[in-house]
Design an enzyme around this catalytic site. Structure first.
Site, mmCIF file in Angstrom:
data_model
loop_
_atom_site.group_PDB
_atom_site.id
_atom_site.type_symbol
_atom_site.label_atom_id
_atom_site.label_comp_id
_atom_site.label_asym_id
_atom_site.label_seq_id
_atom_site.Cartn_x
_atom_site.Cartn_y
_atom_site.Cartn_z
ATOM 1 N N ASP A 81 5.386 18.060 4.833
ATOM 2 C CA ASP A 81 6.834 17.949 4.618
ATOM 3 C C ASP A 81 7.333 19.040 3.674
ATOM 4 O O ASP A 81 6.543 19.812 3.132
ATOM 5 C CB ASP A 81 7.199 16.549 4.082
ATOM 6 C CG ASP A 81 6.392 16.152 2.846
ATOM 7 O OD1 ASP A 81 5.640 16.986 2.317
ATOM 8 O OD2 ASP A 81 6.526 14.992 2.420
ATOM 9 N N ASN A 150 7.845 4.138 -3.140
ATOM 10 C CA ASN A 150 8.609 3.230 -2.271
ATOM 11 C C ASN A 150 7.878 2.981 -0.940
ATOM 12 O O ASN A 150 8.456 2.442 -0.008
ATOM 13 C CB ASN A 150 9.999 3.828 -1.992
ATOM 14 C CG ASN A 150 9.909 5.189 -1.312
ATOM 15 O OD1 ASN A 150 8.807 5.709 -1.106
ATOM 16 N ND2 ASN A 150 11.036 5.761 -0.955
ATOM 17 N N HIS A 152 6.769 5.375 1.073
ATOM 18 C CA HIS A 152 6.970 6.413 2.089
ATOM 19 C C HIS A 152 5.686 7.198 2.365
ATOM 20 O O HIS A 152 4.773 7.249 1.540
ATOM 21 C CB HIS A 152 8.147 7.348 1.729
ATOM 22 C CG HIS A 152 7.877 8.365 0.672
ATOM 23 N ND1 HIS A 152 8.872 9.092 0.060
ATOM 24 C CD2 HIS A 152 6.719 8.810 0.090
ATOM 25 C CE1 HIS A 152 8.349 9.931 -0.815
ATOM 26 N NE2 HIS A 152 7.044 9.760 -0.814
ATOM 27 N N GLU A 157 11.001 7.686 4.905
ATOM 28 C CA GLU A 157 11.465 6.725 3.907
ATOM 29 C C GLU A 157 11.538 5.322 4.523
ATOM 30 O O GLU A 157 11.546 5.192 5.760
ATOM 31 C CB GLU A 157 12.846 7.157 3.396
ATOM 32 C CG GLU A 157 12.892 8.568 2.809
ATOM 33 C CD GLU A 157 12.218 8.691 1.435
ATOM 34 O OE1 GLU A 157 11.290 7.915 1.129
ATOM 35 O OE2 GLU A 157 12.619 9.586 0.666
#
Ligand code: PGA
Length: 254
Positions: A81, A150, A152, A157
């Site tokens: 990413d 979180n 991800h 996400e």
């Protein structure tokens, strides 16, 4: 502590969870996965993450590759990413990490490196280009990923479709604030470009790595909560060749 409703579920999962004494042994084992694959399949297609967790893995690969003279001249590297609008000269960018800790020390030829362009003029074309590259190279052999606070994976996400391939996304508030740790000064982070969980599911092998006490809660959730798009890392449990490599601290709650 986890309460497992089903013993078979527990057995099945534990087979897929390797717990290492410390960060160094976790990094060494992950590095061995990459090195062994490259020895076995010199043209392997490998997807790597950037961040704090994979740093030790990269250092071990570089060290071992130099000692054992592993030949990386034919394999292909795909970056997981990138922060949109953050260039490779910025020490917080994923590209900076990849070149600095991996490609440059290993002298990986440029034509074997495929990273997202943080300044692409046309995002849809940039995503298609990456998807076509991966397909043309025969798919990903080994995909190593981290896990965000979180849940991800890459910039997939919470709430992201499990089926997506490369895409641009609005970053979650947690990602924007946790992400500041990579940058020397406060940096505006808003969007990310990432491989999708569709890539993860198609990869021949997937390894999620996590270390440290601050990852214990999210690792617990990724293993225990129902597999759902609200907890992206839970998709690892659906991968037929997917593994969690965690150190003792990250495994504290399992
Ligand atoms: P980290 O990042 O390795 O820096 O903790 C993990 C992630 O956000 O995927």
């Amino acid at each position: 502590m986890l309460i497992w409703q089903n013993k078979n579920q527990l057995k099945h999962l534990l087979m897929r969870v390797r717990i290492f004494d410390d960060y160094d042994s976790l990094s060494q084992a992950t590095a061995s996965e990459v090195i062994n694959l490259v020895k076995e399949k010199p043209h392997a297609v490998i997807c790597l993450p950037s961040g704090s967790t994979p740093l030790g893995t990269c250092q071990w690969i570089v060290k071992n590759a130099q000692q054992q003279e592993t030949d990386f001249s034919k394999c292909v590297f795909i970056g997981l990413d990138e922060w949109v609008g953050i260039g490779k000269e910025n020490p917080g960018s994923c590209s900076y990490f990849f070149y600095h800790h991996f490609f440059d020390p290993l002298k990986i030829p440029e034509q074997q490196i495929f990273l997202f362009d943080a300044f692409a003029k046309n995002w849809s074309e940039e995503c298609k280009k990456m998807d076509k590259t991966i397909a043309a190279k025969g798919g990903i052999d080994l995909m190593i990923v981290g896990i965000g606070m979180n849940g991800h994976i890459g910039f997939n996400e919470p709430g992201t479709s499990f089926r997506l391939l490369s895409h641009v996304t609005d970053l979650d508030e947690t990602t924007k604030s946790v992400g500041q740790k990579y940058f020397p000064q406060k940096t505006h982070l808003s969007k990310g470009i990432t491989l999708g969980l569709g890539h993860l599911m198609k990869a021949n092998k997937a390894i999620l790595i996590a270390n440290g006490k601050n990852k214990a809660q999210i690792i617990h959730k990724a293993l225990k909560e129902p597999v759902s798009e609200d907890m992206p890392a839970s998709i690892m449990r659906k991968h037929s060749n997917g593994f969690f490599y965690v150190d003792k601290e990250a495994a504290l709650l399992i």
